[in-house]
Design an enzyme around this catalytic site. Structure first.
Site, PDB file in Angstrom:
ATOM      1  N   SER A   1      -6.315   3.173   4.005  1.00 56.64           N
ATOM      2  CA  SER A   1      -5.666   2.458   2.904  1.00 56.64           C
ATOM      3  C   SER A   1      -6.676   1.621   2.124  1.00 56.64           C
ATOM      4  O   SER A   1      -6.401   0.484   1.738  1.00 56.64           O
ATOM      5  CB  SER A   1      -4.531   1.569   3.430  1.00 56.64           C
ATOM      6  OG  SER A   1      -3.654   1.219   2.398  1.00 56.64           O
TER       7      SER A   1
ATOM      8  N   LYS B   1       0.021   3.743  -2.684  1.00 58.36           N
ATOM      9  CA  LYS B   1      -0.999   4.786  -2.631  1.00 58.36           C
ATOM     10  C   LYS B   1      -0.409   6.181  -2.437  1.00 58.36           C
ATOM     11  O   LYS B   1      -1.118   7.173  -2.628  1.00 58.36           O
ATOM     12  CB  LYS B   1      -2.015   4.458  -1.542  1.00 58.36           C
ATOM     13  CG  LYS B   1      -2.816   3.182  -1.827  1.00 58.36           C
ATOM     14  CD  LYS B   1      -3.868   2.938  -0.769  1.00 58.36           C
ATOM     15  CE  LYS B   1      -4.689   1.689  -1.050  1.00 58.36           C
ATOM     16  NZ  LYS B   1      -4.012   0.457  -0.623  1.00 58.36           N
TER      17      LYS B   1
ATOM     18  N   SER C   1       0.787  -1.243   0.000  1.00 56.45           N
ATOM     19  CA  SER C   1       0.000   0.000   0.000  1.00 56.45           C
ATOM     20  C   SER C   1       0.810   1.279   0.000  1.00 56.45           C
ATOM     21  O   SER C   1       0.238   2.360  -0.118  1.00 56.45           O
ATOM     22  CB  SER C   1      -0.968   0.022   1.180  1.00 56.45           C
ATOM     23  OG  SER C   1      -2.199  -0.529   0.800  1.00 56.45           O
TER      24      SER C   1
END
Length: 332
Positions: A140, A83, A80
């Site tokens: 997330s 992101k 993640s």
């Protein structure tokens, strides 16, 4: 089918050999959209199963001095932390007037079908761009990341191409993005150094939006979400940036902190657990600030000589390139 075979090249595009699965993953479409050869990074991805997966870097963004590195240029799965690039492109679109904080982000069938971590809105439901940013930075949420990508680029595949193109412009030469969330894809790779470059670019180019990465909680409707970055509010000076987890990536974290007017950025990829990753990042930051302070007193010292380095962590043999999701709330 989560398996994607990789491409090998002769000279440039000549001699390109394609195996099944690349079109299905969207990675090849993204590569053609940018005319970026895949060989430099994804061709090495299979080696991630044959060597220690831990890598790290500690950098002083004011001087770009690398205070510590370990396999900082070896391809790794970012989970993640991906992101951060997703939000970087969102902030760029906001500054260029292509996007407004009040614009709606609609959850499509594709977005709603993303694995956890998710916000869980139904197909056709929407939230604002600003709400989406909060949810991506704090929870997330993969469904919201995919929806925001579609909002900006029309499709997640095209958005992934934009991510890779932006990476090249920023100097992230060993990164390739296949989606907006960091969910498992063998062609979706980066390095600790590239994530540090992205973190510095975020701080330099969009400081007005950096506050989103500092939020410890965010409430949406009846949900109160807690940031996966447990160093926020726990370790002095830490004000971001992003965690991640997939089975293939291990536990990842890009963290930034300030002390005494100085800032450091630490990136750890491939940690064996949330606690081990967080402890490692904290140790890197503590050692880094200590070394900088001691240098001002004329001492000659290094971070490596003041750090208990972690043992190498290897991916268990035979594990598939799949994961429980790219947020830390996918595991305990």
């Amino acid at each position: 089918d989560s398996h994607v075979s990789l491409c090998q090249y002769g000279s440039g595009w000549r001699g390109m050999k394609m195996w099944s699965g690349m079109l299905k993953s969207g990675a090849l479409a993204a590569a053609f959209a940018l005319a970026i050869p895949l060989a430099a990074v994804p061709a090495q991805a299979l080696s991630l199963y044959e060597e220690p997966k831990y890598s790290a870097i500690l950098i002083n963004p004011a001087t770009h001095e690398v205070l510590y590195s370990r396999r900082a240029d070896v391809p790794r799965y970012p989970a993640s932390i991906t992101k951060v690039m997703t939000l970087y492109l969102a902030f760029e679109a906001l500054e260029e007037g292509r996007l407004k904080l009040t614009d709606p982000v609609v959850i499509t069938r594709h977005a709603a079908g993303q694995p956890p971590s998710r916000l869980g809105l139904g197909i056709g439901k929407s939230l604002t761009v600003e709400q989406a940013i909060h949810v991506i930075a704090v929870k997330s949420a993969n469904d919201v990341a995919a929806a925001l990508a579609e909002k900006i680029a029309g499709s997640e595949t095209v958005f992934a191409a934009m991510m890779t193109g932006k990476a090249r412009k920023l100097g992230m030469m060993n990164s390739f993005f296949a989606n907006a969330s960091g969910l498992p894809n063998p062609a979706h790779v980066t390095t600790a150094r590239d994530i540090a470059i992205l973190s510095m670019a975020m701080l330099d180019n969009y400081p007005q939006y950096y506050r989103y990465f500092s939020e410890q909680t965010y409430s949406y409707g009846a949900q109160t979400m807690r940031n996966h970055n447990k160093l926020l509010g726990k370790m002095p000076g830490v004000d971001g940036i992003k965690t991640g987890y997939t089975a293939a990536a291990g536990f990842t974290l890009a963290a930034s902190a300030t002390r005494g007017g100085k800032r450091l950025i630490a990136v750890v990829l491939g940690g064996p657990s949330t606690l081990a990753r967080d402890d490692n990042v904290a140790a890197l930051l503590d050692a880094g600030f200590d070394v900088m302070d001691r240098r001002t007193r004329g001492e000659r010292t290094t971070v490596a000589s003041n750090l208990n380095e972690p043992n190498d962590y290897r991916l268990p043999s035979g594990i598939a390139v799949t994961g429980e999701g790219s947020g830390d709330d996918a595991v305990t």
